[in-house]
Motif scaffolding. Structure first.
Motif, PDB file in Angstrom:
ATOM      1  N   ILE A 128     -92.655 -11.983 -75.573  1.00  0.00           N
ATOM      2  CA  ILE A 128     -93.842 -12.651 -76.096  1.00  0.00           C
ATOM      3  C   ILE A 128     -93.643 -14.161 -76.085  1.00  0.00           C
ATOM      4  CG2 ILE A 128     -95.315 -12.992 -78.122  1.00  0.00           C
ATOM      5  CD1 ILE A 128     -94.775 -10.045 -78.820  1.00  0.00           C
ATOM      6  N   TYR A 129     -94.588 -14.860 -75.452  1.00  0.00           N
ATOM      7  CA  TYR A 129     -94.629 -16.322 -75.483  1.00  0.00           C
ATOM      8  C   TYR A 129     -95.641 -16.724 -76.543  1.00  0.00           C
ATOM      9  CZ  TYR A 129     -95.736 -21.132 -74.493  1.00  0.00           C
ATOM     10  OH  TYR A 129     -95.953 -22.477 -74.633  1.00  0.00           O
ATOM     11  N   GLU A 130     -95.181 -17.473 -77.535  1.00  0.00           N
ATOM     12  CA  GLU A 130     -96.050 -17.961 -78.599  1.00  0.00           C
ATOM     13  C   GLU A 130     -96.309 -19.444 -78.380  1.00  0.00           C
ATOM     14  OE1 GLU A 130     -95.133 -16.678 -82.624  1.00  0.00           O
ATOM     15  OE2 GLU A 130     -93.691 -15.251 -81.809  1.00  0.00           O
ATOM     16  N   GLU A 131     -97.584 -19.795 -78.198  1.00  0.00           N
ATOM     17  CA  GLU A 131     -97.924 -21.194 -77.954  1.00  0.00           C
ATOM     18  C   GLU A 131     -97.419 -22.093 -79.083  1.00  0.00           C
ATOM     19  OE1 GLU A 131    -101.951 -20.724 -75.255  1.00  0.00           O
ATOM     20  OE2 GLU A 131    -102.179 -20.990 -77.407  1.00  0.00           O
ATOM     21  N   ALA A 132     -97.487 -21.640 -80.317  1.00  0.00           N
ATOM     22  CA  ALA A 132     -97.069 -22.453 -81.456  1.00  0.00           C
ATOM     23  C   ALA A 132     -95.585 -22.816 -81.378  1.00  0.00           C
ATOM     24  CB  ALA A 132     -97.362 -21.728 -82.768  1.00  0.00           C
ATOM     25  N   ASN A 133     -94.775 -21.895 -80.865  1.00  0.00           N
ATOM     26  CA  ASN A 133     -93.326 -22.113 -80.797  1.00  0.00           C
ATOM     27  C   ASN A 133     -92.875 -22.739 -79.485  1.00  0.00           C
ATOM     28  OD1 ASN A 133     -93.234 -20.846 -83.289  1.00  0.00           O
ATOM     29  ND2 ASN A 133     -92.627 -18.875 -82.447  1.00  0.00           N
ATOM     30  N   GLY A 134     -93.629 -22.517 -78.407  1.00  0.00           N
ATOM     31  CA  GLY A 134     -93.175 -22.970 -77.098  1.00  0.00           C
ATOM     32  C   GLY A 134     -91.860 -22.303 -76.734  1.00  0.00           C
ATOM     33  N   LEU A 135     -91.138 -22.895 -75.815  1.00  0.00           N
ATOM     34  CA  LEU A 135     -89.797 -22.428 -75.431  1.00  0.00           C
ATOM     35  C   LEU A 135     -88.945 -23.666 -75.177  1.00  0.00           C
ATOM     36  CD1 LEU A 135     -90.540 -19.469 -72.978  1.00  0.00           C
ATOM     37  CD2 LEU A 135     -89.400 -19.317 -75.184  1.00  0.00           C
ATOM     38  N   PRO A 136     -88.484 -24.319 -76.261  1.00  0.00           N
ATOM     39  CA  PRO A 136     -87.720 -25.557 -76.097  1.00  0.00           C
ATOM     40  C   PRO A 136     -86.517 -25.421 -75.161  1.00  0.00           C
ATOM     41  CG  PRO A 136     -88.277 -25.208 -78.397  1.00  0.00           C
ATOM     42  CD  PRO A 136     -88.677 -23.959 -77.648  1.00  0.00           C
ATOM     43  N   GLU A 137     -85.891 -24.247 -75.139  1.00  0.00           N
ATOM     44  CA  GLU A 137     -84.735 -24.030 -74.262  1.00  0.00           C
ATOM     45  C   GLU A 137     -85.126 -24.034 -72.793  1.00  0.00           C
ATOM     46  OE1 GLU A 137     -86.265 -19.993 -75.567  1.00  0.00           O
ATOM     47  OE2 GLU A 137     -85.880 -21.907 -76.556  1.00  0.00           O
ATOM     48  N   GLU A 138     -86.433 -23.918 -72.506  1.00  0.00           N
ATOM     49  CA  GLU A 138     -86.946 -23.963 -71.138  1.00  0.00           C
ATOM     50  C   GLU A 138     -87.787 -25.222 -70.917  1.00  0.00           C
ATOM     51  OE1 GLU A 138     -87.887 -20.692 -68.987  1.00  0.00           O
ATOM     52  OE2 GLU A 138     -86.413 -19.462 -69.967  1.00  0.00           O
ATOM     53  N   ASN A 139     -87.607 -26.206 -71.806  1.00  0.00           N
ATOM     54  CA  ASN A 139     -88.338 -27.484 -71.742  1.00  0.00           C
ATOM     55  C   ASN A 139     -89.852 -27.315 -71.887  1.00  0.00           C
ATOM     56  OD1 ASN A 139     -85.966 -29.017 -71.403  1.00  0.00           O
ATOM     57  ND2 ASN A 139     -85.943 -28.498 -69.239  1.00  0.00           N
ATOM     58  N   ILE A 140     -90.264 -26.321 -72.678  1.00  0.00           N
ATOM     59  CA  ILE A 140     -91.680 -26.141 -73.007  1.00  0.00           C
ATOM     60  C   ILE A 140     -91.805 -26.406 -74.506  1.00  0.00           C
ATOM     61  CG2 ILE A 140     -93.623 -24.542 -73.047  1.00  0.00           C
ATOM     62  CD1 ILE A 140     -92.299 -23.071 -70.680  1.00  0.00           C
ATOM     63  N   ALA A 141     -92.430 -27.529 -74.831  1.00  0.00           N
ATOM     64  CA  ALA A 141     -92.505 -27.991 -76.217  1.00  0.00           C
ATOM     65  C   ALA A 141     -93.364 -27.070 -77.085  1.00  0.00           C
ATOM     66  CB  ALA A 141     -93.074 -29.401 -76.259  1.00  0.00           C
ATOM     67  N   PRO A 142     -93.037 -26.990 -78.393  1.00  0.00           N
ATOM     68  CA  PRO A 142     -93.908 -26.249 -79.312  1.00  0.00           C
ATOM     69  C   PRO A 142     -95.329 -26.791 -79.224  1.00  0.00           C
ATOM     70  CG  PRO A 142     -91.841 -26.813 -80.390  1.00  0.00           C
ATOM     71  CD  PRO A 142     -91.852 -27.531 -79.061  1.00  0.00           C
ATOM     72  N   GLY A 143     -96.298 -25.885 -79.301  1.00  0.00           N
ATOM     73  CA  GLY A 143     -97.695 -26.272 -79.214  1.00  0.00           C
ATOM     74  C   GLY A 143     -98.234 -26.325 -77.796  1.00  0.00           C
ATOM     75  N   THR A 144     -97.405 -25.953 -76.813  1.00  0.00           N
ATOM     76  CA  THR A 144     -97.855 -25.972 -75.413  1.00  0.00           C
ATOM     77  C   THR A 144     -98.763 -24.778 -75.134  1.00  0.00           C
ATOM     78  OG1 THR A 144     -95.843 -27.098 -74.695  1.00  0.00           O
ATOM     79  CG2 THR A 144     -97.107 -25.962 -73.002  1.00  0.00           C
ATOM     80  N   ALA A 145    -100.011 -25.075 -74.758  1.00  0.00           N
ATOM     81  CA  ALA A 145    -100.962 -24.019 -74.429  1.00  0.00           C
ATOM     82  C   ALA A 145    -100.505 -23.283 -73.168  1.00  0.00           C
ATOM     83  CB  ALA A 145    -102.351 -24.614 -74.211  1.00  0.00           C
ATOM     84  N   TRP A 146    -100.880 -22.026 -73.081  1.00  0.00           N
ATOM     85  CA  TRP A 146    -100.509 -21.200 -71.922  1.00  0.00           C
ATOM     86  C   TRP A 146    -100.936 -21.848 -70.610  1.00  0.00           C
ATOM     87  CZ3 TRP A 146     -97.170 -17.720 -70.750  1.00  0.00           C
ATOM     88  CH2 TRP A 146     -97.331 -16.892 -69.657  1.00  0.00           C
ATOM     89  N   GLU A 147    -102.109 -22.454 -70.618  1.00  0.00           N
ATOM     90  CA  GLU A 147    -102.630 -23.098 -69.410  1.00  0.00           C
ATOM     91  C   GLU A 147    -101.746 -24.261 -68.961  1.00  0.00           C
ATOM     92  OE1 GLU A 147    -104.520 -22.651 -72.242  1.00  0.00           O
ATOM     93  OE2 GLU A 147    -105.523 -20.850 -71.525  1.00  0.00           O
ATOM     94  N   ASP A 148    -100.990 -24.837 -69.896  1.00  0.00           N
ATOM     95  CA  ASP A 148    -100.132 -25.981 -69.584  1.00  0.00           C
ATOM     96  C   ASP A 148     -98.700 -25.596 -69.226  1.00  0.00           C
ATOM     97  OD1 ASP A 148    -102.268 -27.717 -70.009  1.00  0.00           O
ATOM     98  OD2 ASP A 148    -101.847 -27.826 -72.160  1.00  0.00           O
ATOM     99  N   VAL A 149     -98.377 -24.297 -69.332  1.00  0.00           N
ATOM    100  CA  VAL A 149     -97.069 -23.818 -68.886  1.00  0.00           C
ATOM    101  C   VAL A 149     -97.096 -23.863 -67.355  1.00  0.00           C
ATOM    102  CG1 VAL A 149     -95.543 -21.797 -68.779  1.00  0.00           C
ATOM    103  CG2 VAL A 149     -96.722 -22.361 -70.914  1.00  0.00           C
TER     104      VAL A 149
END
Length: 55
Positions: free
Chosen positions: A12-33
């Motif tokens: 599960i990818y949660e937009e609120a948490n992002g994936l900092p270990e993959e350089n995806i900041a918290p709050g990153t919308a799915w469309e911006d991944v």
């Protein structure tokens, strides 16, 4: 914020948490991944994710 689940492995990818270990900041919308991002659990692409509703 929405949640997206990999239909292959259940990750599960949660937009609120992002994936900092993959350089995806918290709050990153799915469309911006990035479109070439892959599931960290099984390697599935973004096309293998579906938005889910948590009840």
């Amino acid at each position: 914020m929405r949640k997206w689940q990999c239909i292959v492995c259940g990750f599960i990818y949660e937009e609120a948490n992002g994936l900092p270990e993959e350089n995806i900041a918290p709050g990153t919308a799915w469309e911006d991944v990035p479109s070439d991002w892959l599931c960290p659990e099984c390697g599935a692409g973004k096309q293998d994710f579906e938005m889910i509703e948590i009840v």
